[in-house]
Design an enzyme around this catalytic site. Structure first.
Site, short mmCIF file in Angstrom:
data_model
loop_
_atom_site.label_atom_id
_atom_site.label_comp_id
_atom_site.label_asym_id
_atom_site.label_seq_id
_atom_site.Cartn_x
_atom_site.Cartn_y
_atom_site.Cartn_z
N ASP A 189 1.23 -1.46 -0.43
CA ASP A 189 0.07 0.00 0.26
C ASP A 189 0.74 1.62 0.18
O ASP A 189 2.02 1.62 0.73
CB ASP A 189 -0.71 -0.27 1.15
CG ASP A 189 -1.83 1.00 1.28
OD1 ASP A 189 -2.09 2.19 0.69
OD2 ASP A 189 -2.72 1.39 2.06
N ASP A 200 -3.40 7.56 -3.49
CA ASP A 200 -3.37 6.20 -2.87
C ASP A 200 -4.08 4.63 -3.04
O ASP A 200 -5.35 4.69 -3.91
CB ASP A 200 -4.91 6.54 -1.73
CG ASP A 200 -4.92 5.36 -0.55
OD1 ASP A 200 -3.71 3.93 -1.04
OD2 ASP A 200 -4.96 5.79 0.71
N HIS A 269 -11.54 5.89 2.55
CA HIS A 269 -11.59 7.11 2.69
C HIS A 269 -11.89 8.65 1.97
O HIS A 269 -11.54 8.07 0.24
CB HIS A 269 -10.73 8.40 3.42
CG HIS A 269 -9.69 6.80 3.46
ND1 HIS A 269 -8.56 8.25 2.66
CD2 HIS A 269 -8.99 5.76 2.96
CE1 HIS A 269 -7.78 7.72 2.44
NE2 HIS A 269 -7.98 6.05 2.36
N HIS A 277 -7.17 11.51 5.18
CA HIS A 277 -8.10 11.19 5.36
C HIS A 277 -9.31 12.29 5.60
O HIS A 277 -9.05 13.45 6.76
CB HIS A 277 -8.40 10.83 6.57
CG HIS A 277 -10.14 10.23 7.65
ND1 HIS A 277 -9.89 10.50 8.72
CD2 HIS A 277 -10.69 9.51 6.70
CE1 HIS A 277 -11.86 9.73 8.58
NE2 HIS A 277 -12.11 9.59 7.62
N GLU A 302 -11.24 1.78 -1.09
CA GLU A 302 -10.47 -0.03 -0.02
C GLU A 302 -11.16 -0.61 0.13
O GLU A 302 -11.98 -0.02 1.31
CB GLU A 302 -9.61 0.45 0.51
CG GLU A 302 -8.93 1.01 1.35
CD GLU A 302 -8.50 2.09 2.79
OE1 GLU A 302 -6.79 1.01 2.79
OE2 GLU A 302 -8.17 2.93 2.56
N GLU A 397 -7.11 -1.28 -3.58
CA GLU A 397 -7.45 -0.05 -3.21
C GLU A 397 -7.17 0.40 -4.30
O GLU A 397 -5.92 0.88 -5.25
CB GLU A 397 -6.74 0.44 -2.20
CG GLU A 397 -7.14 2.58 -1.81
CD GLU A 397 -6.17 2.41 -0.47
OE1 GLU A 397 -4.96 1.73 -0.27
OE2 GLU A 397 -7.06 3.05 -0.19
C1 HZT Z 1 -3.87 6.82 7.51
C2 HZT Z 1 -2.01 6.53 7.67
C3 HZT Z 1 -1.53 7.11 6.75
C4 HZT Z 1 -5.67 6.36 6.03
C5 HZT Z 1 -6.55 4.30 5.45
C6 HZT Z 1 -5.18 3.70 4.73
C7 HZT Z 1 -3.04 3.09 4.43
O1 HZT Z 1 -7.10 3.37 8.35
C8 HZT Z 1 -10.63 6.61 7.94
C9 HZT Z 1 -10.89 5.66 6.70
C10 HZT Z 1 -2.02 6.12 5.44
C11 HZT Z 1 -3.34 6.30 5.41
C12 HZT Z 1 -3.85 6.67 6.26
F1 HZT Z 1 0.08 6.49 6.93
N1 HZT Z 1 -5.90 4.94 6.39
N2 HZT Z 1 -5.85 3.80 3.40
N3 HZT Z 1 -3.88 3.38 2.73
N4 HZT Z 1 -4.27 3.33 5.32
S1 HZT Z 1 -6.87 4.57 7.79
C13 HZT Z 1 -7.82 5.31 7.70
O2 HZT Z 1 -6.50 5.71 9.12
S2 HZT Z 1 -9.26 7.17 7.97
C14 HZT Z 1 -9.36 4.65 7.16
MN MN Z 2 -6.78 4.47 0.83
MN MN Z 3 -3.63 2.84 0.42
#
Ligand code: HZT
Ligand code: MN
Ligand code: MN
Length: 416
Positions: A189, A200, A269, A277, A302, A397
């Site tokens: 990812d 993303d 998101h 986000h 995703e 995703e």
């Molecule tokens: C947070 C920190 C990162 C966002 C989803 C995600 C990787 O789980 C609301 C819905 C990168 C992304 C994120 F460093 N997150 N997408 N890709 N992770 S999440 C989220 O925190 S907040 C999903």
């Molecule tokens: Mn994401």
């Molecule tokens: Mn991601």
């Protein structure tokens, strides 16, 4: 460490050495939409350079006119079918394309970087590689192709390399000695941004066929989410459709049929400039959220499937962090925290970062200060998210954009 690669000047075009069974030309078109036949050597596109291996040629060299390929286009349906041909909506898009902050070329460049980097990653990532080497492979490619330039363009967030029962937010910290194993199910990812527009996108890698059905379920569920997304679509209904697709699959492990579960506490998101986000979440299980998607929004769709409980908990050492977009501006008494925050502001702003990224900008012994910023509510930590040990999880995703006239699936490629 990778070496700098000299760009081939007199490259042979794949169309010219037309040997059957050869690989396609490396310029990965975004979609199958305008796939070109290579039977008759027609007039070649005036491309001055092609991508190197490892990928190190900045995309402005490969697309010298500054126009990057569109993603996969999908017309809106039903009550929104009029949008595709609407003169007013087409005019709105022309205006958006003229604004350097708004133009879709920013996210399309990020998307093309993602396709080219992941094409290489899929080819070279093999069991036996260390997690740090894998992260470096992806991040060095991203930095070169996006032509990293301070906060103007670069890596969008830390490279997630979560394996097996861990679904998200593991990235190796400095000194990590873990090695990718043959039986692993690894979620790759990674993110790319251009002027704060974050692409993303994620896929799952395996090295044998045991979990093919799990990957198929999750690929299909993500495609359901992409298909159901649209202007005025309700988030709770999209979630229901995702869950239905996901849970129509089962996977046979050691002669036992295991149902695939959608992970109930993970979500897609919306994405805002420099904000991974954006405020809206797309859950993976049916719910009553009546919130609608809106024109102009960017979404990361995703989905995660699991052979376990279908629920994740925080587990293991944290790697991912981000400064809060609405961070309180409180005076810091700890001078190390004050200085670390300055460095975060300068190097990442509100983009997510990881400990390795702090190391590479010259920070050291920052853990106490970093934890202080987390405790003060200035920085958020994102611990690894894992299902039950022994279970397996997979993810796909895509990032998409709800244009006035149609939906554009920016990250679509020939792989997923
Ligand atoms: C947070 C920190 C990162 C966002 C989803 C995600 C990787 O789980 C609301 C819905 C990168 C992304 C994120 F460093 N997150 N997408 N890709 N992770 S999440 C989220 O925190 S907040 C999903
Ligand atoms: Mn994401
Ligand atoms: Mn991601």
């Amino acid at each position: 460490m990778d070496e700098v690669v000299v760009v081939p000047q007199n490259h042979v075009d794949a169309e010219e050495d037309g040997e059957d069974g050869e690989e396609d030309a490396p310029e990965a078109a975004g979609t199958g939409a305008k796939k070109k036949k290579k039977k008759k050597p027609k007039k070649k596109a005036a491309k001055t350079e092609q991508q190197s291996e490892p990928p190190r040629v900045g995309l402005s060299k490969i697309f010298p006119d500054g126009n990057y390929p569109e993603g996969e286009l999908e017309d809106y349906r039903d009550d929104n079918a009029w949008r595709t041909t609407s003169e007013e909506m087409r005019y709105n898009e022309r205006m958006i394309m003229q604004d350097p902050e708004q133009t879709y070329n920013n996210i399309r460049k990020a998307a093309e970087v993602h396709r080219q980097v992941r094409q290489y990653a899929r080819k070279v990532i093999k069991p036996g590689m260390s997690m740090i080497d894998i992260a470096d492979t992806i991040e060095n490619g991203t930095r070169a192709l996006v032509e990293e330039n301070g906060l103007e363009s670069g890596v969008g967030f830390p490279t997630g390399l979560s394996r097996n029962h861990c679904a998200a937010h593991y990235s190796p910290n400095g000194g990590d000695t873990q090695i990718l194993q043959q039986g692993d199910v690894m979620k790759v990812d990674f993110g790319v941004h251009v002027k704060g527009r974050i692409l993303d996108s994620a896929f799952t890698l395996t090295f044998d066929h045991t979990y093919d059905k799990l990957l198929e379920a999750v690929r299909a569920a993500t495609n359901t989410g992409v298909r159901e997304a649209g202007i005025d679509a309700r988030l709770g209904e999209i979630a229901g459709a995702i869950q239905e697709t996901m849970e129509s699959y089962e996977v046979e492990i050691n002669g036992k049929l295991i149902p695939v579960k959608a992970i109930e506490n993970l979500s897609g998101h919306s994405i805002n400039p420099y904000q991974i986000h954006g405020g809206k979440s797309v859950c993976l299980v049916k719910n009553n959220d009546q919130t609608k998607m809106e024109e102009g929004e960017y979404f990361a769709i995703e989905t995660f499937g699991s052979t376990g409980r279908g629920r994740v908990v925080e587990s293991g050492e944290v790697s991912h962090y981000a400064k809060m977009v609405d961070a309180p501006r409180i005076p810091l008494r700890l001078t190390t925290a004050k200085s670390l925050l300055k460095s975060i502001n300068k190097n990442f702003g509100t983009l997510p970062f990881c400990r390795r990224y702090l190391d590479r900008v010259g920070e050291s012994k920052y853990l106490l200060a970093l934890n202080h910023l987390v405790a003060q509510g200035i920085v958020q930590d994102y611990p690894p998210l894992c299902d039950a040990p022994g279970s397996m999880t997979a993810q796909f995703e895509h990032t998409l954009l709800l244009r006035p006239t149609r939906k554009e699936v920016l990250s679509r490629g020939d792989d997923y």
